[in-house]
Write an enzyme that holds these catalytic residues in place. Sequence first.
Site, PDB file in Angstrom:
ATOM      1  N   HIS A  62       8.939   1.141   3.591  1.00  0.00           N
ATOM      2  CA  HIS A  62      10.012   1.115   4.588  1.00  0.00           C
ATOM      3  C   HIS A  62      10.861  -0.126   4.321  1.00  0.00           C
ATOM      4  O   HIS A  62      10.582  -0.887   3.372  1.00  0.00           O
ATOM      5  CB  HIS A  62       9.447   1.156   6.017  1.00  0.00           C
ATOM      6  CG  HIS A  62       8.393   0.131   6.273  1.00  0.00           C
ATOM      7  ND1 HIS A  62       8.646  -1.232   6.239  1.00  0.00           N
ATOM      8  CD2 HIS A  62       7.068   0.242   6.554  1.00  0.00           C
ATOM      9  CE1 HIS A  62       7.542  -1.892   6.498  1.00  0.00           C
ATOM     10  NE2 HIS A  62       6.555  -1.028   6.682  1.00  0.00           N
ATOM     11  N   SER A  85       4.090   1.210   8.350  1.00  0.00           N
ATOM     12  CA  SER A  85       3.797   2.571   7.879  1.00  0.00           C
ATOM     13  C   SER A  85       3.050   3.356   8.946  1.00  0.00           C
ATOM     14  O   SER A  85       3.116   4.581   8.991  1.00  0.00           O
ATOM     15  CB  SER A  85       2.963   2.515   6.608  1.00  0.00           C
ATOM     16  OG  SER A  85       3.683   1.791   5.629  1.00  0.00           O
ATOM     17  N   ARG A  86       2.330   2.651   9.802  1.00  0.00           N
ATOM     18  CA  ARG A  86       1.530   3.348  10.813  1.00  0.00           C
ATOM     19  C   ARG A  86       2.379   3.836  12.002  1.00  0.00           C
ATOM     20  O   ARG A  86       1.883   4.607  12.819  1.00  0.00           O
ATOM     21  CB  ARG A  86       0.393   2.452  11.306  1.00  0.00           C
ATOM     22  CG  ARG A  86      -0.679   2.270  10.241  1.00  0.00           C
ATOM     23  CD  ARG A  86      -1.870   1.470  10.737  1.00  0.00           C
ATOM     24  NE  ARG A  86      -2.980   1.547   9.827  1.00  0.00           N
ATOM     25  CZ  ARG A  86      -3.401   0.538   9.046  1.00  0.00           C
ATOM     26  NH1 ARG A  86      -2.778  -0.614   9.066  1.00  0.00           N
ATOM     27  NH2 ARG A  86      -4.433   0.701   8.240  1.00  0.00           N
ATOM     28  N   MET A 118       0.848  -1.196   0.000  1.00  0.00           N
ATOM     29  CA  MET A 118       0.000   0.000   0.000  1.00  0.00           C
ATOM     30  C   MET A 118       0.885   1.248   0.000  1.00  0.00           C
ATOM     31  O   MET A 118       0.431   2.343   0.332  1.00  0.00           O
ATOM     32  CB  MET A 118      -0.948  -0.013   1.196  1.00  0.00           C
ATOM     33  CG  MET A 118      -1.913  -1.200   1.149  1.00  0.00           C
ATOM     34  SD  MET A 118      -3.464  -0.930   2.003  1.00  0.00           S
ATOM     35  CE  MET A 118      -2.911  -0.701   3.666  1.00  0.00           C
ATOM     36  N   GLY A 159       5.017  -9.815   4.008  1.00  0.00           N
ATOM     37  CA  GLY A 159       5.721  -9.728   5.288  1.00  0.00           C
ATOM     38  C   GLY A 159       4.984 -10.543   6.347  1.00  0.00           C
ATOM     39  O   GLY A 159       3.747 -10.548   6.402  1.00  0.00           O
ATOM     40  N   GLY A 182      10.972  -2.942   5.542  1.00  0.00           N
ATOM     41  CA  GLY A 182      10.211  -4.200   5.491  1.00  0.00           C
ATOM     42  C   GLY A 182       9.799  -4.494   4.048  1.00  0.00           C
ATOM     43  O   GLY A 182      10.031  -5.596   3.525  1.00  0.00           O
ATOM     44  N   HIS A 183       9.205  -3.476   3.385  1.00  0.00           N
ATOM     45  CA  HIS A 183       8.798  -3.670   1.981  1.00  0.00           C
ATOM     46  C   HIS A 183      10.022  -3.917   1.100  1.00  0.00           C
ATOM     47  O   HIS A 183       9.997  -4.740   0.191  1.00  0.00           O
ATOM     48  CB  HIS A 183       8.093  -2.414   1.444  1.00  0.00           C
ATOM     49  CG  HIS A 183       6.865  -2.012   2.192  1.00  0.00           C
ATOM     50  ND1 HIS A 183       6.808  -0.896   2.997  1.00  0.00           N
ATOM     51  CD2 HIS A 183       5.636  -2.583   2.246  1.00  0.00           C
ATOM     52  CE1 HIS A 183       5.596  -0.780   3.508  1.00  0.00           C
ATOM     53  NE2 HIS A 183       4.866  -1.793   3.075  1.00  0.00           N
TER      54      HIS A 183
HETATM   55  O1  PAF Z   1      -0.053  -5.813   3.584  1.00  0.00           O
HETATM   56  C1  PAF Z   1      -0.461  -4.898   2.839  1.00  0.00           C
HETATM   57  O2  PAF Z   1       0.215  -3.889   2.602  1.00  0.00           O
HETATM   58  C2  PAF Z   1      -1.846  -4.997   2.222  1.00  0.00           C
HETATM   59  O3  PAF Z   1      -2.732  -5.612   3.091  1.00  0.00           O
HETATM   60  C3  PAF Z   1      -1.845  -5.682   0.859  1.00  0.00           C
HETATM   61  C4  PAF Z   1      -1.389  -7.123   0.951  1.00  0.00           C
HETATM   62  C5  PAF Z   1      -0.942  -4.925  -0.102  1.00  0.00           C
HETATM   63  C6  PAF Z   1      -3.257  -5.696   0.264  1.00  0.00           C
HETATM   64  O4  PAF Z   1      -3.741  -4.399   0.105  1.00  0.00           O
END
Ligand code: PAF
Length: 293
Positions: free
Chosen positions: A41, A200-201, A37, A161, A43-44
């Site tokens: 960071h 992100s939060r 989304m 993740g 993690g992604h």
């Molecule tokens: O984990 C996330 O960022 C979201 O839940 C995902 C898997 C991209 C679905 O919108």
Amino acid sequence: MSHGMRVKNMIKCILKTSDLIKERQTELLDIGFVPTMGNLHQGHISLLHEALKEFKTVYFSIFVNPKQFGPSEDFNRYPRTLERDIELIENTLIHFPDSKVIIYAPENPDEVFPKDRHQVISVNGLSTVLEGKIRPGHFDGVATVVYRLFDIIKPSKAYFGLKDYQQYLVIKQMVNDLALPIKIQGMPIIREIEGLALSSRNQYLTAEQKSTSLLLFNTLSIIKNIIDQKRVNIPKANSFITETLKDPNWNYLEIRDSETFSEDISHSKNITILAVYQMGSTRLLDNMQVEVQ
Ligand code: PAF
């Protein structure tokens, strides 16, 4: 940089589903996929890194999915930072000079959910317990968007993740139920040095809340240490959990089987301690896995 155009040779950012489908048809290779989304960071980035290790072409979606937010949740204030996200992706790609990343960043939800498609994917059972009980409809929203993204992108493998452990299980179950030819890879939680899981939060937290938030990691670590890989120690861990839950800021703190998500862990070989701690209006979610004998 203008979106929808070639940013560098090896990155494209595409906003329209029809353009993405065309792009995907230009090569019939196996591709890896990282759904996010945005507001990226480390993690992604660890998911992207892993995908780039395995695939020459990685599709990376950035879409704040309205269907997975409840009416009183943070959909509108969820941070949207596309320019910065693209820079982070570019910086990762530097280490993979022969690879390319196709970013799919639809701004209009109709691109993902056309008005004439009414499909909802619901994973029975798993979606209505724990996180799903507190956030009714959340996992239907997640499963529906991930299914739709899989359908558009057609990856061989997708990376998620393990911080969102229940989400990971829901996606795996969906893939199994629908017999989708896609491998699901869970990737380890990335934490700040003190232990807070990246999310992100986290940026919603004040400095004071941030230091208090370590309680979540510390509590999970204590429970893991009490269990110390021994089934006989689980009752002791449960007493500690009961005592801890006297603090009403815990949305939940419990142990489940890592594979079946059952509360009955009497024969489990791998268990997961899952928790959400409420910090003002922010819900901090984390988990830890323990092998038991
Ligand atoms: O984990 C996330 O960022 C979201 O839940 C995902 C898997 C991209 C679905 O919108």
